[in-house]
Design a protein around this motif. Structure first.
Motif, short mmCIF file in Angstrom:
data_model
loop_
_atom_site.label_atom_id
_atom_site.label_comp_id
_atom_site.label_asym_id
_atom_site.label_seq_id
_atom_site.Cartn_x
_atom_site.Cartn_y
_atom_site.Cartn_z
N ILE A 184 -45.61 23.56 13.63
CA ILE A 184 -46.59 24.58 13.99
C ILE A 184 -47.89 24.22 13.29
CG2 ILE A 184 -47.20 27.02 13.78
CD1 ILE A 184 -44.23 27.67 13.92
N ASP A 185 -48.99 24.22 14.02
CA ASP A 185 -50.29 23.86 13.45
C ASP A 185 -50.76 24.90 12.44
OD1 ASP A 185 -52.41 21.93 13.43
OD2 ASP A 185 -53.67 23.46 14.38
N GLY A 186 -50.44 26.16 12.70
CA GLY A 186 -50.83 27.25 11.80
C GLY A 186 -49.68 27.65 10.90
N GLU A 187 -49.70 28.90 10.48
CA GLU A 187 -48.65 29.43 9.61
C GLU A 187 -47.46 29.91 10.44
OE1 GLU A 187 -48.63 29.41 6.33
OE2 GLU A 187 -50.66 28.58 6.15
N ALA A 188 -46.26 29.48 10.07
CA ALA A 188 -45.05 29.88 10.80
C ALA A 188 -44.80 31.37 10.69
CB ALA A 188 -43.84 29.10 10.30
N TRP A 189 -45.05 31.97 9.51
CA TRP A 189 -44.81 33.40 9.35
C TRP A 189 -45.71 34.21 10.27
CZ3 TRP A 189 -48.81 36.54 8.07
CH2 TRP A 189 -49.93 35.94 7.46
N GLU A 190 -46.93 33.73 10.48
CA GLU A 190 -47.87 34.44 11.37
C GLU A 190 -47.39 34.35 12.82
OE1 GLU A 190 -52.67 34.62 12.25
OE2 GLU A 190 -51.84 32.83 11.31
N PHE A 191 -46.96 33.16 13.23
CA PHE A 191 -46.45 32.97 14.58
C PHE A 191 -45.25 33.89 14.86
CE2 PHE A 191 -43.58 30.89 17.58
CZ PHE A 191 -44.44 30.65 18.65
N TRP A 192 -44.28 33.87 13.95
CA TRP A 192 -43.08 34.69 14.16
C TRP A 192 -43.39 36.18 14.01
CZ3 TRP A 192 -39.44 32.83 16.92
CH2 TRP A 192 -39.27 31.45 16.96
N GLY A 193 -44.37 36.52 13.21
CA GLY A 193 -44.80 37.92 13.12
C GLY A 193 -45.37 38.42 14.43
N TYR A 194 -46.14 37.58 15.10
CA TYR A 194 -46.67 37.92 16.41
C TYR A 194 -45.53 38.14 17.41
CZ TYR A 194 -51.74 37.32 15.89
OH TYR A 194 -53.05 37.48 15.57
N ILE A 195 -44.56 37.25 17.41
CA ILE A 195 -43.45 37.40 18.35
C ILE A 195 -42.68 38.68 18.09
CG2 ILE A 195 -41.18 36.46 19.00
CD1 ILE A 195 -42.39 33.71 19.01
N ILE A 196 -42.37 38.96 16.83
CA ILE A 196 -41.60 40.17 16.51
C ILE A 196 -42.37 41.42 16.92
CG2 ILE A 196 -40.71 41.55 14.59
CD1 ILE A 196 -40.00 38.80 13.25
N PHE A 197 -43.65 41.48 16.59
CA PHE A 197 -44.44 42.66 16.97
C PHE A 197 -44.57 42.77 18.50
CE2 PHE A 197 -48.29 45.03 17.93
CZ PHE A 197 -48.02 46.20 17.23
N ALA A 198 -44.78 41.64 19.15
CA ALA A 198 -44.90 41.65 20.62
C ALA A 198 -43.61 42.15 21.26
CB ALA A 198 -45.25 40.26 21.14
N TRP A 233 -50.30 25.27 18.62
CA TRP A 233 -50.93 23.99 19.02
C TRP A 233 -52.27 23.74 18.36
CZ3 TRP A 233 -47.47 21.17 21.34
CH2 TRP A 233 -46.48 21.78 22.11
N GLY A 234 -52.86 24.73 17.74
CA GLY A 234 -54.18 24.57 17.14
C GLY A 234 -55.28 24.99 18.11
N THR A 235 -55.00 24.95 19.39
CA THR A 235 -55.93 25.36 20.45
C THR A 235 -55.14 25.61 21.71
OG1 THR A 235 -57.95 24.82 21.63
CG2 THR A 235 -56.48 23.00 21.14
#
Length: 121
Positions: free
Chosen positions: A61-75, A117-119
């Protein structure tokens, strides 16, 4: 743009349009609005499984994994929460509130693609 992003965009747009139409013609939560929320939820489950498999196979993951998975959980919680609210409210405006799920989830999947992906483009 990934295929999953394009699919999510189409599902979110259709859900939003259906809910707007039902706001205009129904005085209560419409079945079609509820089904459109279910379609978004199903998409998010598939997206989450896909992302989990992708990450387990070693994709970084280009960014933070915790942020990515946080988005998925909230979504994943958003359509369920709005569905419960719509069942309690039972007015014309429930359809309008359900329409915002499509808009918010679109922004969230856009952001998830940026994190991964970074973008997006």
């Amino acid at each position: 743009m990934t295929t999953m992003f394009v699919i999510g965009t189409v599902i979110c747009a259709l859900s939003t349009l259906i809910c707007w139409a039902m706001t205009a013609i129904r005085n209560h939560p419409a079945d079609s609005s509820i089904v459109s929320l279910a379609a978004i939820e199903l998409y998010l489950v598939v997206y989450g499984v896909y992302a989990g498999i992708r990450q387990a196979m070693g994709a970084s993951i280009d960014g933070e994994a915790w942020e990515f998975w946080g988005y998925i959980i909230f979504a994943l919680m958003l359509p369920v929460g709005v569905f419960i609210w719509a069942m309690v409210d039972k007015s014309r405006w429930s359809n309008l509130v359900m329409s915002f799920v499509g808009l918010v989830v679109f922004v969230m999947i856009y952001r998830m693609e940026e994190i991964w992906w970074g973008t997006v483009m």
